[in-house]
Design a protein around this motif. Structure first.
Motif, PDB file in Angstrom:
ATOM      1  N   LYS A  61       1.013  -1.161   0.092  1.00 61.00           N
ATOM      2  CA  LYS A  61      -0.071  -0.027  -0.045  1.00 61.00           C
ATOM      3  C   LYS A  61       0.269   1.501   0.101  1.00 61.00           C
ATOM      4  O   LYS A  61       1.648   1.654   0.606  1.00 61.00           O
ATOM      5  N   GLU A  62       0.554   2.458  -0.870  1.00 56.69           N
ATOM      6  CA  GLU A  62       1.163   3.724  -0.513  1.00 56.69           C
ATOM      7  C   GLU A  62       0.467   4.238   0.089  1.00 56.69           C
ATOM      8  O   GLU A  62      -0.579   4.665  -0.118  1.00 56.69           O
TER       9      GLU A  62
ATOM     10  N   SER B 113       4.500   0.347   0.476  1.00 58.70           N
ATOM     11  CA  SER B 113       5.305   0.483  -1.063  1.00 58.70           C
ATOM     12  C   SER B 113       5.268   2.122  -0.686  1.00 58.70           C
ATOM     13  O   SER B 113       4.883   2.772  -0.434  1.00 58.70           O
ATOM     14  N   MET B 114       6.933   2.205  -1.538  1.00 57.68           N
ATOM     15  CA  MET B 114       6.504   3.510  -1.609  1.00 57.68           C
ATOM     16  C   MET B 114       6.520   4.176  -2.912  1.00 57.68           C
ATOM     17  O   MET B 114       6.733   5.443  -2.345  1.00 57.68           O
ATOM     18  N   SER B 115       6.105   3.553  -3.097  1.00 56.46           N
ATOM     19  CA  SER B 115       6.542   4.155  -4.985  1.00 56.46           C
ATOM     20  C   SER B 115       6.545   3.336  -5.843  1.00 56.46           C
ATOM     21  O   SER B 115       6.431   1.579  -5.769  1.00 56.46           O
ATOM     22  N   PRO B 116       5.294   3.534  -6.804  1.00 57.49           N
ATOM     23  CA  PRO B 116       5.527   1.904  -7.908  1.00 57.49           C
ATOM     24  C   PRO B 116       6.855   2.258  -8.402  1.00 57.49           C
ATOM     25  O   PRO B 116       7.505   0.731  -9.119  1.00 57.49           O
TER      26      PRO B 116
ATOM     27  N   SER C 280       0.535   8.459   2.644  1.00 59.75           N
ATOM     28  CA  SER C 280       1.339   9.475   2.309  1.00 59.75           C
ATOM     29  C   SER C 280       2.195   9.735   3.811  1.00 59.75           C
ATOM     30  O   SER C 280       1.834   8.484   4.593  1.00 59.75           O
TER      31      SER C 280
END
Length: 160
Positions: free
Chosen positions: A82-83, A127-130, A85
């Motif tokens: 999951k991303e 997840s940090m980023s895709p 903020s």
């Protein structure tokens, strides 16, 4: 005070990575007890087969399992996670603490990721980023985000 453990596969060799880790480790001392555990990465050939990758991941998973602290929350860093903020991560850290998790353990795999068994056991897949990042850089990015989360929770201006 929460205890944060980062279990990572692979050792930092580059001085600039080690300096960044040292800086965030120093900053985090005011907010949590930090422990970083480096585990050896499995050696793979240049073009590993899927079976070789599975075997390497299973071996690394066994090393991680042996060093997992008892209790607390486990957060697996993985691209399919999951991303969140930065404020949402801060809220998640706070929620874990309010639910009694005084121990947070973040898992960072090696160059081929984390074994599926570890991801399935995790309380959160993050997840940090895709985008794909080197796992050494991901460690620094994670430390910065953990620091940012504690700053947000403290009401500091760091996040602004």
């Amino acid at each position: 005070m929460q205890k944060v453990t980062i279990l990572c596969v692979g050792k930092l060799k580059e001085k600039f990575y080690a300096e960044a880790v040292a800086e965030y480790s120093k900053r985090l001392k005011r907010h949590c007890t930090l422990e970083i555990i480096e585990l050896p990465e499995s050696r793979l050939p240049d073009n590993p087969s899927p079976a070789e990758i599975r075997q390497a991941l299973a071996g690394e998973a066994a090393l991680i399992e042996a060093r997992l602290p008892k209790g607390g929350a486990v957060i697996a860093m993985c691209i399919e996670g999951k991303e969140l903020s930065s404020p949402a991560l801060a809220e998640k850290v706070e929620q874990f603490g309010l639910s009694g998790a005084s121990q947070l353990t973040f898992l960072i795999g090696g160059s081929v990721g984390l074994d599926v068994s570890l991801k399935e056991k995790a309380d959160l897949r993050l997840s940090m980023s895709p985008m794909t990042f080197p796992h050494h850089l991901a460690r620094i990015m994670l430390l910065e985000q953990i620091y940012r989360a504690y700053q947000i929770l403290a009401g500091s201006k760091y996040h602004k």
